[in-house]
Design a protein around this motif. Structure first.
Motif, PDB file in Angstrom:
ATOM      1  N   TRP A 233       0.830  -1.212   0.000  1.00  0.00           N
ATOM      2  CA  TRP A 233       0.000   0.000   0.000  1.00  0.00           C
ATOM      3  C   TRP A 233       0.861   1.258   0.000  1.00  0.00           C
ATOM      4  O   TRP A 233       0.475   2.286   0.558  1.00  0.00           O
ATOM      5  CB  TRP A 233      -0.969   0.014   1.189  1.00  0.00           C
ATOM      6  N   SER A 234       2.040   1.169  -0.604  1.00  0.00           N
ATOM      7  CA  SER A 234       2.955   2.307  -0.725  1.00  0.00           C
ATOM      8  C   SER A 234       3.465   2.782   0.635  1.00  0.00           C
ATOM      9  O   SER A 234       3.746   3.962   0.815  1.00  0.00           O
ATOM     10  CB  SER A 234       2.275   3.476  -1.462  1.00  0.00           C
ATOM     11  N   THR A 235       3.598   1.853   1.578  1.00  0.00           N
ATOM     12  CA  THR A 235       4.097   2.207   2.909  1.00  0.00           C
ATOM     13  C   THR A 235       5.451   1.577   3.230  1.00  0.00           C
ATOM     14  O   THR A 235       6.112   1.986   4.188  1.00  0.00           O
ATOM     15  CB  THR A 235       3.111   1.757   4.004  1.00  0.00           C
ATOM     16  N   ASP A 236       5.874   0.581   2.443  1.00  0.00           N
ATOM     17  CA  ASP A 236       7.127  -0.137   2.701  1.00  0.00           C
ATOM     18  C   ASP A 236       8.127   0.241   1.615  1.00  0.00           C
ATOM     19  O   ASP A 236       7.969  -0.117   0.444  1.00  0.00           O
ATOM     20  CB  ASP A 236       6.857  -1.643   2.694  1.00  0.00           C
ATOM     21  N   TRP A 237       9.171   0.952   2.026  1.00  0.00           N
ATOM     22  CA  TRP A 237      10.167   1.431   1.065  1.00  0.00           C
ATOM     23  C   TRP A 237      11.435   0.589   1.077  1.00  0.00           C
ATOM     24  O   TRP A 237      12.471   1.016   0.560  1.00  0.00           O
ATOM     25  CB  TRP A 237      10.507   2.886   1.363  1.00  0.00           C
TER      26      TRP A 237
END
Length: 537
Positions: A233-237
């Motif tokens: 969800w575009s939270t783990d980079w």
């Protein structure tokens, strides 16, 4: 604002071609080119475009269904929507796209009637001087394996089938070629929210695909900014760790999404660290779906920390936490009963209800929730929870004599004293979907003698304002000062040891835009629950 050429990144900032720094402030136009069931009040049984399309077919037949979708595409987003977004001071939109609307996988060509919808939005945005972020929300095969990418079988086939990856690269090539010379297009958001945690076994495939897509784009377009999203969800980079040792592109930024958690620096520190390490801009590409008090924290934090942002979502049915609310059609419950329980509905009746929906989605027929932007931008009148003081740090936006043990779980590293007003249960930011926090989720900020905090508020030609504090003294002989922009101090003496509301007027040293309201404990010890700022008489 005037658009001055293509957006370019330099260090951790974005600039236009005149060298002027740009902070993107935008709206996400979800549910138009990729329908999401929850915005129709559909959930698990009809949660994505292909299922909504099947539903309309079942309800009214194929011929009426085609008529429905033609009207839907023409009316859900129109020039009036873009005009209003621009008038509200926003400078960008993020346009979520389902590949099935604009790209034919058999011919491997853009679909004329689909891509013309994108052209039309770009034309309107050109007219009203706002950037367009093109967001591939649903890639061939699906990048998430969930409803939000229109996945057919709930698996991320983009990362399973080589042909889907090839088609996605071809699609981005064609998009880039089409818009290569158009500066209104602010950037290319390559994949929305790829791979939730339960599909993390494919995480190692994301960066290689980003590189392949970018290489193909750069063959035809060296102008536009590339935007990369993390996994889960575009939270783990974590997929971007390789960028510390291996370059990517000379014009890119990284995007995160933020929902239902603390509006504090701790919650985004991993993203800030990447910004420091990689020296690239970061972008909060989605945030919203929450109550308006929460908005006063999240979006001010982005402003204070120079993070571009985009609100999700601009328009949906029957809500008060998005800018536009589509009025629920009469008898919509009949549609819901069919979806949820299979209760039959006459085709003529179904068409009557759907036609009303098609009328209701037009901007002029929606309810406009102007409070949403008041809270995002802190325009008057606005009520700010006390814990959402400025985010620029100690001695800039707050001062404490000594670090306090924080019992709220919010803004712990600041060392300010933030606690629950009531000691019942635990604070849970995931429960912020209502208009007001529950009593046992309200917080207070405690200041001791000489400690202070600042709140940024945007006034619009308001020469006189009033400030109402919900406040309590912990000690006798407690006093608080209020000033705006380092002007005169208004002193309030707090004698009562119970919660009370105190109002003061202020009519000098006021700017037409951003203002700093400083609250300082002059003596004793005070608890502050909220600050309400509104126009004076």
């Amino acid at each position: 604002m005037k658009i001055n050429g293509f957006l370019k990144t330099c260090g951790n900032k974005i600039f236009d071609e005149n060298g002027k720094e740009v902070l993107l402030r935008g709206m996400g136009l979800g549910n138009w080119l990729l329908a999401e069931g929850y915005m129709w009040r559909f959930f698990t049984k009809c949660d994505r475009p292909r299922r909504i399309e099947n539903l309309i077919n079942e309800l009214v037949g194929e011929e009426k269904s085609k008529e429905f979708w033609k009207s839907y595409r023409e009316n859900y987003i129109t020039e009036l929507d873009i005009k209003k977004i621009s008038e509200e001071g926003l400078n960008s939109i993020r346009l979520p796209i389902n590949y099935r609307v604009i790209f034919d996988c058999e011919s491997e060509k853009l679909i004329p009637e689909g891509i013309k919808l994108v052209d039309k939005v770009i034309e309107w945005c050109t007219r009203y001087n706002i950037y367009v972020i093109l967001d591939l929300h649903g890639a061939p095969g699906g990048q998430t394996g969930t409803n939000i990418d229109d996945s057919k079988d709930d698996i991320p086939e983009l990362f399973i089938d080589d042909n889907n990856r090839r088609l996605t690269i071809k699609l981005w090539h064609d998009i880039a070629y089409r818009y290569r010379n158009n500066p209104i297009v602010g950037g290319y958001d390559l994949l929305n929210e790829p791979l939730p945690n339960w599909f993390c076994k494919y995480n190692d495939m994301v960066m290689p695909l980003y590189r392949e897509i970018t290489e193909e784009i750069r063959k035809v377009d060296k102008n536009h900014m590339i935007i990369l999203e993390g996994v889960n969800w575009s939270t783990d980079w974590s997929i971007f760790k390789e960028l510390k040792n291996k370059s990517f592109d000379d014009n890119y930024m990284i995007q995160f999404h933020k929902y239902w958690n603390n509006p504090d620096i701790e919650s985004i520190e991993p993203f800030l660290k990447f910004r420091r390490d990689l020296n690239v801009p970061i972008f909060m590409g989605e945030s919203g779906e929450n109550n308006k008090s929460w908005y006063t924290g999240v979006f001010q934090m982005c402003e204070d920390l120079n993070i571009s942002w985009n609100f999700w979502v601009y328009k949906k049915m029957d809500n008060s936490n998005s800018l536009c609310s589509i009025n629920t059609p009469d008898n919509w419950s009949m549609i819901l009963e069919y979806v949820n329980s299979g209760v039959e509905i006459d085709k003529n009746k179904a068409w009557e209800i759907l036609k009303e929906y098609l009328s209701n989605i037009k901007f002029e027929n929606c309810k406009y929730n102007e409070d949403v932007l008041k809270y995002i931008f802190r325009y008057l009148p606005v009520k700010i929870p006390a814990e959402y003081y400025g985010y620029k740090g100690l001695n800039k936006d707050y001062y404490v004599k000594e670090l306090c043990k924080n019992n709220s779980g919010l803004r712990i590293s600041d060392g300010t004293c933030i606690n629950l007003v009531e000691k019942k249960g635990e604070l849970n930011f995931k429960h912020y979907n209502g208009e007001e926090k529950k009593e046992n989720e309200k917080l207070y900020l405690k200041l001791s003698s000489s400690e202070w905090v600042k709140y940024k508020v945007n006034f619009l030609n308001d020469n006189n304002v009033k400030i109402k504090l919900r406040i309590m003294a912990e000690k006798d002989n407690t006093s608080v000062s209020i000033n705006i922009n380092n002007g005169r101090d208004e002193i309030i003496n707090i004698k009562s040891l119970i919660w009370q509301e105190v109002t003061v007027s202020y009519d000098s040293v006021i700017n037409n835009d951003s203002n700093n309201i400083k609250l300082k404990c002059k003596s004793g010890c005070v608890r502050i629950e909220s600050i309400l700022i509104f126009k004076g008489e």
